[in-house]
Design an enzyme around this catalytic site. Structure first.
Site, mmCIF file in Angstrom:
data_model
loop_
_atom_site.group_PDB
_atom_site.id
_atom_site.type_symbol
_atom_site.label_atom_id
_atom_site.label_comp_id
_atom_site.label_asym_id
_atom_site.label_seq_id
_atom_site.Cartn_x
_atom_site.Cartn_y
_atom_site.Cartn_z
ATOM 1 N N HIS A 216 0.865 -1.175 0.000
ATOM 2 C CA HIS A 216 0.000 0.000 0.000
ATOM 3 C C HIS A 216 0.899 1.221 0.000
ATOM 4 O O HIS A 216 1.777 1.356 0.853
ATOM 5 C CB HIS A 216 -0.912 0.005 1.230
ATOM 6 N N ASP A 217 0.671 2.140 -0.935
ATOM 7 C CA ASP A 217 1.602 3.265 -1.093
ATOM 8 C C ASP A 217 1.736 4.092 0.178
ATOM 9 O O ASP A 217 2.831 4.567 0.506
ATOM 10 C CB ASP A 217 1.203 4.140 -2.286
ATOM 11 N N THR A 218 0.651 4.247 0.935
ATOM 12 C CA THR A 218 0.771 4.998 2.185
ATOM 13 C C THR A 218 1.578 4.233 3.217
ATOM 14 O O THR A 218 2.337 4.833 3.987
ATOM 15 C CB THR A 218 -0.616 5.346 2.750
ATOM 16 N N THR A 238 -3.127 12.725 -4.035
ATOM 17 C CA THR A 238 -4.523 12.710 -4.463
ATOM 18 C C THR A 238 -5.433 12.614 -3.238
ATOM 19 O O THR A 238 -6.429 13.317 -3.122
ATOM 20 C CB THR A 238 -4.777 11.533 -5.412
ATOM 21 N N ASN A 275 -8.834 9.098 6.209
ATOM 22 C CA ASN A 275 -8.728 9.600 4.839
ATOM 23 C C ASN A 275 -9.300 11.009 4.747
ATOM 24 O O ASN A 275 -10.405 11.268 5.233
ATOM 25 C CB ASN A 275 -9.513 8.703 3.871
ATOM 26 N N GLY A 384 3.996 14.105 -2.637
ATOM 27 C CA GLY A 384 4.026 15.221 -3.567
ATOM 28 C C GLY A 384 3.485 16.508 -2.984
ATOM 29 O O GLY A 384 3.960 17.605 -3.301
#
Length: 467
Positions: A216-218, A238, A275, A384
């Protein structure tokens, strides 16, 4: 990304970047997996050309919740459906008629979001699963299948599905039975850092191991963040994932009411987080503006920061901002509905989005403190979004806490560190985090513009909570 770990430190270089926007196909919004696979293979070839020594391993991380179905031979049955597809509209309510909300949260410890894999699979099963389907794999698992033939699922991404038992950290078998979901499709779970096999010879890269990072990217981003004790993180892109790193899940009624979540992290940790809609809102506006006028990000942020006062505020997690036909129109409509009238000018709209996000981060951090009973002395923003100095400073001002910013490539950093641990180049994640470049610091300051908006923001947030 090509990464190297040595006594001299950690280095990362971008060797290939590609896009794979979802598109309507066969009645749904789908990810073009062939494009993803081709992009990965092109990236591998570029890494081989750039590397000055043999590459030891490769690992893939990605966003969460989406999955693909493969057949007996490992071939993808159909392109994966994207989480912004409308098939899950109303799915939460349908599931909760069969399993009460309190019971479902007590078992999984996960926040309720309409795109969670649980709701996607529930709708998919009711519509009819393809007869050829033999295995369900998350997006990074599909990539690892393409690289080495592995049909396992890495835990951190699986933990986002709302199909994992928070206590056992395995598939919630009883939940599958209660909801008549296809338990037979679910793969074996493996931990971050697990070797999955050797890279397929036909890819022409020579001997190379495929290692599951925190997929998972997080989870990879948090692994790549040199967090100070007790500090919160914001993985900003995002989506913005706002939370803390904990040794165990926190599951109780207060957490359920706040709709926080317990997701798997690297090295046995839990990412206790919420989130937040994130920079999706601003990026969606920029896509609209690009068609009619300049949308250069740096110029836009400078113009937004230079405004003497903030023109307005919205609640960025309102469902209306999930996937509207026109994000800028939706923002202006939301502002007007609360008595705020803002001209459709990019700098004004961008300032609304950034101030709203800063106030939302501050609110989530305060809730985090209340739920854990532990002080949060500061906030570490990575990804980012940490390049956005206005948002970094506004977050410090709104939260009344110092903000660290960086690394930008936190996800790639964590991915490489987990591979390096699995390869024996690092003894621990703590050793790896010490190699990460020091972040930039933003101290909280008096901000009259944000202070003037704070009360209205609290009213909007409270109103959304009552819906």
């Amino acid at each position: 990304m090509l990464g190297a770990v040595s006594e001299a430190g950690l280095s990362l270089s971008e060797v290939h970047r590609f896009q794979y926007p979802p598109a309507e196909s066969a009645g749904h919004l789908r990810w073009p997996f062939a494009t993803i696979r081709d992009g990965i293979e092109t990236g591998l070839a570029a890494a081989r050309r750039e590397a000055t020594q043999p590459i030891e391993s490769v690992g893939v991380d990605s966003w969460a919740v989406d999955y693909g179905l493969v057949d007996e031979a490992g071939a993808l049955v159909e392109d994966p459906i994207a989480y912004r597809d409308h098939r899950t509209d109303g799915a939460i309510e349908r599931v909760l008629r069969e399993v009460p909300r309190a019971e479902l949260f007590a078992r999984t410890g996960l926040q309720f979001l309409q795109f969670n894999t649980l709701f996607q699979l529930y709708v998919h099963a009711r519509a009819g699963l393809p007869a050829r389907a033999r295995r369900l794999l998350m997006i990074p698992d599909l990539c690892h299948l393409a690289l080495c033939g592995s049909t396992t699922s890495e835990y951190t991404n699986a933990s986002t599905t709302q199909l994992i038992d928070a206590r056992t950290r395995g598939w919630a078998d009883e939940l599958f039975a209660r909801l008549e979901l296809p338990r037979a499709l679910m793969p074996e779970l493996v931990a971050p850092g697990t070797p999955l096999g050797e890279l397929r010879p036909e890819l022409g890269m020579g001997a190379m191991r495929v290692i599951a990072p925190a997929t998972h990217d997080t989870a990879s981003a948090v692994a790549g963040t040199p967090l100070l004790p007790g500090w919160a993180y914001v993985s900003s892109g995002t989506w913005s994932l706002v939370g803390t790193e904990r040794p165990a899940p926190l599951v109780n009624e207060a957490v359920a009411r706040a709709n926080f979540t317990n997701e798997g992290g690297a090295c046995g940790t839990i990412r206790f987080l919420k989130n937040v809609m994130g920079l999706w809102i601003l990026e969606s506006c920029r896509r609209e503006w690009k068609a009619a006028r300049a949308s250069d990000l740096e110029a836009l942020l400078q113009a937004a920061a230079g405004l003497g006062r903030s023109p307005g505020v919205v609640f960025p997690d309102h469902p209306r901002f999930f996937n509207p036909a026109s994000m800028s129109a939706e923002l202006l409509a939301a502002l007007a509905a609360s008595g705020q009238h803002v001209a459709n000018e990019p700098a004004l709209v961008a300032r609304v989005v950034l101030d709203s996000l800063a106030l939302r981060y501050a609110s989530v951090i305060d809730t985090l403190e209340a739920l854990t009973g532990e002080r949060v002395p500061g906030i570490h923003i990575v990804g980012g979004g940490c390049r956005n100095d206005y948002l970094n400073q506004a977050t410090a001002d709104a939260a009344l806490r110092p903000v660290f910013a960086g690394p930008v490539e936190a996800t790639a950093t964590g991915n490489v560190l987990l591979q390096a641990i699995a390869s024996g180049r690092l003894a621990s994640l703590a050793d790896g985090r010490r190699l990460v470049e020091p972040p930039r610091r933003f101290e909280p300051r008096e901000n009259a513009a944000l202070a003037a908006l704070a009360e209205r923001y609290r009213e909007l947030e409270a109103s959304a909570a009552r819906v």
